[in-house]
Design an enzyme around this catalytic site. Sequence first.
Site, PDB file in Angstrom:
ATOM      1  N   PRO A  73       0.813  -1.226   0.000  1.00  0.00           N
ATOM      2  CA  PRO A  73       0.000   0.000   0.000  1.00  0.00           C
ATOM      3  C   PRO A  73       0.842   1.270   0.000  1.00  0.00           C
ATOM      4  O   PRO A  73       1.845   1.371   0.707  1.00  0.00           O
ATOM      5  CB  PRO A  73      -0.832  -0.128   1.273  1.00  0.00           C
ATOM      6  CG  PRO A  73      -0.959  -1.599   1.489  1.00  0.00           C
ATOM      7  CD  PRO A  73       0.356  -2.177   1.037  1.00  0.00           C
ATOM      8  N   CYS A  74       0.373   2.245  -0.794  1.00  0.00           N
ATOM      9  CA  CYS A  74       1.177   3.445  -1.015  1.00  0.00           C
ATOM     10  C   CYS A  74       0.661   4.673  -0.269  1.00  0.00           C
ATOM     11  O   CYS A  74       1.349   5.695  -0.223  1.00  0.00           O
ATOM     12  CB  CYS A  74       1.210   3.765  -2.508  1.00  0.00           C
ATOM     13  SG  CYS A  74      -0.398   4.267  -3.180  1.00  0.00           S
ATOM     14  N   GLN A  75      -0.540   4.601   0.322  1.00  0.00           N
ATOM     15  CA  GLN A  75      -1.190   5.826   0.781  1.00  0.00           C
ATOM     16  C   GLN A  75      -0.336   6.661   1.724  1.00  0.00           C
ATOM     17  O   GLN A  75      -0.291   7.890   1.622  1.00  0.00           O
ATOM     18  CB  GLN A  75      -2.527   5.492   1.457  1.00  0.00           C
ATOM     19  CG  GLN A  75      -3.586   4.960   0.526  1.00  0.00           C
ATOM     20  CD  GLN A  75      -3.563   3.435   0.434  1.00  0.00           C
ATOM     21  OE1 GLN A  75      -2.532   2.798   0.647  1.00  0.00           O
ATOM     22  NE2 GLN A  75      -4.699   2.842   0.117  1.00  0.00           N
ATOM     23  N   LEU A  77       2.850   6.760   1.911  1.00  0.00           N
ATOM     24  CA  LEU A  77       4.099   7.171   1.281  1.00  0.00           C
ATOM     25  C   LEU A  77       3.870   8.186   0.172  1.00  0.00           C
ATOM     26  O   LEU A  77       4.809   8.820  -0.297  1.00  0.00           O
ATOM     27  CB  LEU A  77       4.820   5.952   0.686  1.00  0.00           C
ATOM     28  CG  LEU A  77       5.291   4.900   1.689  1.00  0.00           C
ATOM     29  CD1 LEU A  77       5.691   3.628   0.956  1.00  0.00           C
ATOM     30  CD2 LEU A  77       6.457   5.414   2.514  1.00  0.00           C
TER      31      LEU A  77
END
Length: 380
Positions: A73-75, A77
Amino acid sequence: MQHSYYDFFAGGGMAGFGLGSDWRCLFANDIDAKKAASYRANHAEDALLLRDVAQVTLDDLPGSADLVWASFPCQDLSLAGNGAGLAGKRSGMFRPFWQLMRDLHADGRAPKMIALENVYGAITSNGGRDFATLAAAFSELGYRFGAVVVDAVHFLPQSRPRFFMVGVRGDLTIPDALVADGPGTLWHPPALVEGCRLLSQTAAGRWQWWNLPTPPARTIALSDLIEDQPTGVDWHSAAETQKLLGMMTDHNRAKVTAAQATGERIVGTIYRRTRADANGVKRQRAEVRFDQIAGCLRTPAGGSSRQTIMLVQGAHVRSRLLSSREAAALMGLPADYILPARYNDAYRLAGDGVAVPVVRHLAQSLFTPVLRANRLALVA
């Protein structure tokens, strides 16, 4: 010879499409039931475990994988996120994932290669310390590793730079041609070069500057993917299109006027963004581009994150949302990919995914050559 892989945080299975038929998925997981349904619809032969990665155990992982792919998951970052980085609830899922990598290592089943995919912001998140944490994770298990930033625009008409960190198990041979003496301008932007300064001495000693070939010139333009009769969305009314035009600054309105002046069919894309005007007052603006490249697809958390199409032909101007099928095409998915029925679900699937031809380029340029070199070494 077929290679094997695990696909963590698999979403709709785009990494599998990029790897192609030479690769066999031994394990996949995701926590999102809607994405899992899409994965199963398009990868009927593969088994996907609908489970939080923190609840996955060694017993769930069959055999020994040549490659582990993880689009975690990127949220937290993302540059648009809350700045929590790897300490955040969502991007922090990297930690239980990496514990599984440690467990595989201790069990004598360390994967030959591990590839992480995330947003560009992963390089600078938390002052670069999150990047150093990822590097330290590879280093602690003895992997030789490096990172590249690959923009999908090299392959597809979408601006989508993404960060990839790839590690090769320490006992394997890496062909000389895959490693450069230093960073290259195409794959190693200044932020990545700067991030390497934060690596520990041990991690820096295992760092590799991956040398990927320059892809051939892209031959597909945005207009090639835009449907005249879109599926799942309708063209806006004249009043709705006029409202969009009214939300443009003089600079963006001039772009539309210039497109009209050509008399040709020209496709552009619009994002709605909040900008401060000359008096410092924040207003919602419609920003248009006619360079035959779509803006980066995002998940539809709000209306502003859905990309809008503007079709200009002389005096005639039309607008509408990007269709879910067009979004899938912008990710490089095949035309027969089975999308969720609901627009938001399909758009989210695409916006959260990894561009298929980028994975293919990494597989052909890095993953497969490493495996081939070591297979030949064993035969010799």
